[in-house]
Design an enzyme around this catalytic site. Structure first.
Site, PDB file in Angstrom:
ATOM      1  N   ARG A  71      23.631  11.110  26.499  1.00  0.00           N
ATOM      2  CA  ARG A  71      23.568  12.085  25.692  1.00  0.00           C
ATOM      3  C   ARG A  71      24.741  13.076  25.485  1.00  0.00           C
ATOM      4  O   ARG A  71      24.803  14.082  25.369  1.00  0.00           O
ATOM      5  CB  ARG A  71      22.087  12.938  25.882  1.00  0.00           C
ATOM      6  N   GLU A  72      25.911  12.288  25.608  1.00  0.00           N
ATOM      7  CA  GLU A  72      27.137  13.111  25.352  1.00  0.00           C
ATOM      8  C   GLU A  72      27.186  13.887  24.223  1.00  0.00           C
ATOM      9  O   GLU A  72      27.708  14.941  24.135  1.00  0.00           O
ATOM     10  CB  GLU A  72      28.233  12.219  25.471  1.00  0.00           C
ATOM     11  N   LYS A  90      10.008  14.640   8.785  1.00  0.00           N
ATOM     12  CA  LYS A  90       9.903  13.198   9.641  1.00  0.00           C
ATOM     13  C   LYS A  90      10.420  12.268   8.638  1.00  0.00           C
ATOM     14  O   LYS A  90      10.040  12.061   7.529  1.00  0.00           O
ATOM     15  CB  LYS A  90       8.534  13.029  10.042  1.00  0.00           C
ATOM     16  N   SER A 129       4.303  26.760  23.883  1.00  0.00           N
ATOM     17  CA  SER A 129       5.502  26.971  24.909  1.00  0.00           C
ATOM     18  C   SER A 129       6.288  28.256  24.546  1.00  0.00           C
ATOM     19  O   SER A 129       6.461  28.750  23.348  1.00  0.00           O
ATOM     20  CB  SER A 129       6.470  25.565  24.655  1.00  0.00           C
ATOM     21  N   GLU A 141       3.929  26.728  28.950  1.00  0.00           N
ATOM     22  CA  GLU A 141       4.292  25.462  29.398  1.00  0.00           C
ATOM     23  C   GLU A 141       5.841  25.293  30.235  1.00  0.00           C
ATOM     24  O   GLU A 141       6.460  24.506  29.914  1.00  0.00           O
ATOM     25  CB  GLU A 141       4.315  24.893  28.072  1.00  0.00           C
ATOM     26  N   TRP A 199       4.308   9.493  20.257  1.00  0.00           N
ATOM     27  CA  TRP A 199       5.647   9.700  20.887  1.00  0.00           C
ATOM     28  C   TRP A 199       5.737   8.787  22.084  1.00  0.00           C
ATOM     29  O   TRP A 199       6.597   9.328  23.096  1.00  0.00           O
ATOM     30  CB  TRP A 199       5.558  11.460  21.349  1.00  0.00           C
ATOM     31  N   ASP A 212      -2.990  19.513  20.477  1.00  0.00           N
ATOM     32  CA  ASP A 212      -1.701  19.527  19.583  1.00  0.00           C
ATOM     33  C   ASP A 212      -1.736  18.180  18.958  1.00  0.00           C
ATOM     34  O   ASP A 212      -1.852  17.072  19.720  1.00  0.00           O
ATOM     35  CB  ASP A 212      -0.493  19.714  20.341  1.00  0.00           C
ATOM     36  N   HIS A 262      12.587  26.529  14.051  1.00  0.00           N
ATOM     37  CA  HIS A 262      13.591  25.189  14.060  1.00  0.00           C
ATOM     38  C   HIS A 262      14.943  25.824  13.862  1.00  0.00           C
ATOM     39  O   HIS A 262      15.864  25.284  13.774  1.00  0.00           O
ATOM     40  CB  HIS A 262      13.410  24.115  12.965  1.00  0.00           C
TER      41      HIS A 262
HETATM   42  N1  GLN Z   1       2.340  23.240  22.306  1.00  0.00           N
HETATM   43  C1  GLN Z   1       3.266  22.675  21.953  1.00  0.00           C
HETATM   44  C2  GLN Z   1       4.387  23.754  22.328  1.00  0.00           C
HETATM   45  O1  GLN Z   1       4.319  24.681  21.927  1.00  0.00           O
HETATM   46  C3  GLN Z   1       3.452  22.174  20.521  1.00  0.00           C
HETATM   47  C4  GLN Z   1       4.547  21.483  20.122  1.00  0.00           C
HETATM   48  C5  GLN Z   1       4.437  20.667  18.907  1.00  0.00           C
HETATM   49  O2  GLN Z   1       3.612  20.771  18.089  1.00  0.00           O
HETATM   50  N2  GLN Z   1       5.449  19.599  18.988  1.00  0.00           N
HETATM   51  O3  GLN Z   1       5.441  23.488  22.663  1.00  0.00           O
END
Ligand code: GLN
Ligand code: ZN
Length: 749
Positions: free
Chosen positions: A20-21, A115, A429, A480, A557, A595, A690
């Site tokens: 992952r440089e 995506k 999270s 989390e 995933w 989720d 994001h």
């Molecule tokens: N519960 C996850 C978080 O908050 C949901 C992440 C996601 O939807 N990609 O990180």
């Protein structure tokens, strides 16, 4: 003009580097720790490393311009001059304009992130309007071509093709039709082709994956016209149109009806392409690039089956080359780094570097008729099967996927939770600080014992709970801290999953994930999340949400096993989650979020395949969540806003509350939900996480007003677009403050 294509190629290769440089360099640049020159030096070294590896493996058709600082759609936008005015006018350097489009700056939100087809890679959605002035900017493609040539590698520059580029673009105001601009854009691609030819380029690869999905007759006719026009460019390289992720349908004859010299078909995700090629008649003068090696999964190729398919293609066309089914961007870089994997699993795997060897081998075998292929693998070990899980699956009934009626559930939940109107919550999270990452790493490495590790994580959970109470959030989360990637986290606790050490795959920009590999039957060994969640709940009177990842997302995933239908694997995962939900409930947890951000991304691209997928996907979610009582509130979370074909499936999940991404698309999603009569709770994201940008109080109020115009306030939740793990605390505190204040303000009206 016709130069031979070669025997073997890949459509693209991971650009992140073996360790992952690229991620590290790009993030160091963003943080101001290195300058543009240093970043570029690292990038050039990574590109060289890839070309050398491909050449040394014996690949004889090598791509270039597959490198990217962030995303190849963004690179293509830059190559055709599609830089929205709102970024151009910032007056930044070319590189910083690029990163501003990717990540946003204070004054300007980023381009929308979405995506890439049915993968877990995200691209930036170009903005193309009626007045976008396209102009060729071949600098990047030329630079990479020349760099490769300096190494003695005659490479094939890759660009996203003009039709796919526009089909994946959107108008900045959401209106208008970018695709109408195809004739103008083709002029610019013609310029690009001329410039590349001038520089000595012999082959270019134009990717048109959008045509493996459902396309209208007009879109297919436009594709044919576009390539006829590009082929008419007098001085141009030979053209290879690559398609991938499925079956081409009517676009195949349309492409064959143009003078393009080579066409690539995915024979892994689109086995129907073989039949179609056969019925297309003799493919005189064309090179068929046969995508025989799976670019999206990690299992070794069944070389005998691949040769058989390859031989069919060879019988149809004058020239056949072997390739990966798509870019290798979607698999980890090199299996040789994985020394800790169970040898039974390891011997069945191939990562990007090993897939290159497979392609080379197949290319040679097809040409020379060699039969000296490695021996096929033995059957999977018996220990990979779990009789208990199989018995439970066989005994499932429809009632196992059905909860009580919603009105009854809603009343029972409200009686227990007493939430205000417009309840506020987050997606799960909280920021992953360096301290947390270090603690997790030390624990893994055995430098931190269980007791110490738990103490540190509990401290963090305590901090996060107090912060949420101070901010005034209504439904809390534990944050989390113990999870790196969520799917990886669950994978490590379930049997049938293998974790890699270095198996990183780019998800978006500098963000990489390490998908686990599902090789056998899935079962829960012990409760997975109950301790953390109940600890968090013990610190507060407000409800704490249990936080699980749904079966569809866990599959999406992970790299999934290829020896049984995904539906069965999904139900195995669902049973494990069902047990977890019940344990959480029994421990006093009143709200559980499962989720499913990936529900849409694994939707098959062809309509004919979608129904069956959605049936098992919805069924697995319901199996996971239907074991709890009516007064336990089930939430789900989805990370996208363009529902399209999955909207009725989202309704069918039957969650009590659905949180969804909405801020970049300005709440459009709510109209779609309203249109199908969705009548349960919904939390449209009011903060785009994001991007590092903090939404102002007024912005949040405005977003909520827009939402309240469509959804009755009794059903409206207030939350960010997604989890906060990639954000920093200052942004998080400020944004959540605005978010809670906005909810409170609206409650007063
Ligand atoms: N519960 C996850 C978080 O908050 C949901 C992440 C996601 O939807 N990609 O990180
Ligand atoms: Zn999300």
């Amino acid at each position: 003009m016709n130069t031979a294509f070669g025997q073997s190629t890949v459509l693209g290769y991971p650009r992140i580097g073996r360790n992952r440089e690229l991620k590290k360099a790009v993030e160091a640049y963003w943080a101001g720790h290195i300058d543009a020159e240093e970043l570029e030096t690292t990038a050039a070294a990574l590109r060289r490393e890839v070309w050398q590896a491909l050449r040394d493996a014996g690949l004889d058709a090598i791509p270039s311009n597959t490198f990217s600082y962030y995303d190849h759609m963004l690179d293509t936008a830059v190559a055709v001059g599609a830089i929205p005015r709102r970024f151009a006018r910032l007056g930044l350097s070319e590189l910083n304009t690029y990163f501003a489009m990717a990540r946003g700056v204070d004054a300007e939100p980023a381009l929308e992130l979405t995506k890439w087809f049915d993968t877990n890679y995200h691209y930036l959605v170009p903005e193309v309007d009626g007045d976008t002035v396209f102009a060729a900017n071949p600098a990047k493609a030329l630079r990479e071509y020349r760099e490769a040539r300096d190494l003695g590698v005659e490479s094939r520059p890759v660009l996203v093709g003009p039709a796919t580029f526009l089909l994946l673009s959107k108008a900045s105001d959401g209106g208008g039709q970018p695709f109408d601009r195809l004739p103008d854009l083709v002029d610019v691609y013609a310029d690009l082709l001329r410039t590349l030819a001038d520089a000595g380029v012999r082959w270019v690869q134009l990717d048109e994956p959008a045509y493996v999905g459902e396309r209208s007759e007009a879109e297919i006719a436009a594709l044919r016209d576009a390539y006829r026009r590009l082929c008419a460019v007098e001085q141009r390289p030979t053209i290879f149109v690559a398609t991938y992720f499925g079956t081409l349908g009517d676009a195949l004859p349309a492409l064959l009806d143009t003078p393009i010299e080579a066409i690539g078909v995915d024979l892994v995700a689109g086995p129907g392409n073989l039949r179609q090629l056969a019925s297309a008649g003799p493919l005189r003068g064309k090179t068929i690039v046969a995508g025989l090696v799976d670019g999206r999964n990690v299992w070794r190729t069944d070389l005998r089956a691949a040769i058989t398919a390859g031989a069919v293609v060879t019988g149809l066309a004058d020239h056949v080359a072997v390739s990966t089914s798509c870019s290798l961007l979607h698999v980890p870089v090199d299996l040789s780094a994985e020394t800790a994997l169970d040898p039974d699993v390891r011997q069945r795997l191939a990562f990007a570097r090993q897939k290159v060897d497979e392609v080379v081998l197949l290319g040679r075998a097809l040409r020379n008729g060699t039969t000296s292929l490695p021996a096929p693998l033995p059957a999977s070990p018996a220990s990979w099967y779990d009789a208990t899980v199989r018995g439970r699956l066989a005994a499932l009934r429809a009632a196992d996927r059905q909860r009580g009626a919603y009105p009854q559930r809603a009343a029972a939940q409200q009686a227990r939770l007493h939430l205000p109107a417009l309840p506020t919550t987050t997606i799960g999270s909280f920021p992953q600080t360096d301290e947390l990452r270090r603690a997790r790493a030390a624990y893994r490495a055995g430098q931190l014992d269980e007791v110490d590790y738990t103490r540190r994580m509990r401290l963090e959970v305590g901090r996060v709970i107090r912060l949420q109470e101070r901010l005034g959030l209504d439904v809390l989360v534990h944050g989390e801290p113990e999870r790196n990637d969520m799917v990886q986290y669950f994978g490590e606790q379930l049997s049938g999953f293998a974790a890699t050490e270095y198996g990183w795959v780019q998800s978006y920009g500098s963000r990489c994930v390490r998908p686990p590999i599902i090789y056998g039957d899935v079962a829960r060994k012990a409760p997975m999340t109950v301790e953390w969640t109940t600890y968090a709940q013990s610190l507060t009177d407000r409800p704490v949400k249990g936080m699980l990842t749904g079966p569809v997302t866990i599959l999406a995933w992970s790299f999934v096993r290829a020896d049984q239908p995904s539906a069965d694997t999904a139900d195995q995962v669902a049973l494990a989650l069902r047990d977890e939900c019940r344990d959480l409930e029994a421990a006093g947890i009143r709200v559980i979020q499962v989720d499913e951000p990936a529900l849409r991304e694994t939707l098959p691209l062809r309509r004919a395949d979608q129904k069956a997928y959605l049936e098992w996907a919805v069924g697995a979610f319901r199996l996971a969540t239907s074991g709890v009582a009516d007064d336990t509130q089930v939430h789900t979370h989805l990370c996208y806003s363009e529902f399209g074909e999955v909207i009725t499936a989202i309704d069918a999940l039957d969650a009590d509350v659905t949180s969804i991404e909405a801020s970049r698309s300005k709440m459009e999603v709510l109209d779609d939900l309203a249109a199908i009569g969705y009548h349960r709770g919904v939390g449209p994201g009011v903060w785009d996480i994001h991007s590092p940008r903090v939404p102002s109080h007024e912005e949040v109020v405005q977003a909520l007003r827009r939402a309240a115009a469509v959804v009755p306030v009794e059903r409206l939740w207030v939350n960010p677009d997604c989890g906060l793990k990639t954000r920093a605390y200052p942004e998080v505190k400020a944004s959540l403050q605005h978010l809670v204040a906005a909810a409170v303000e609206l409650r007063g009206h």
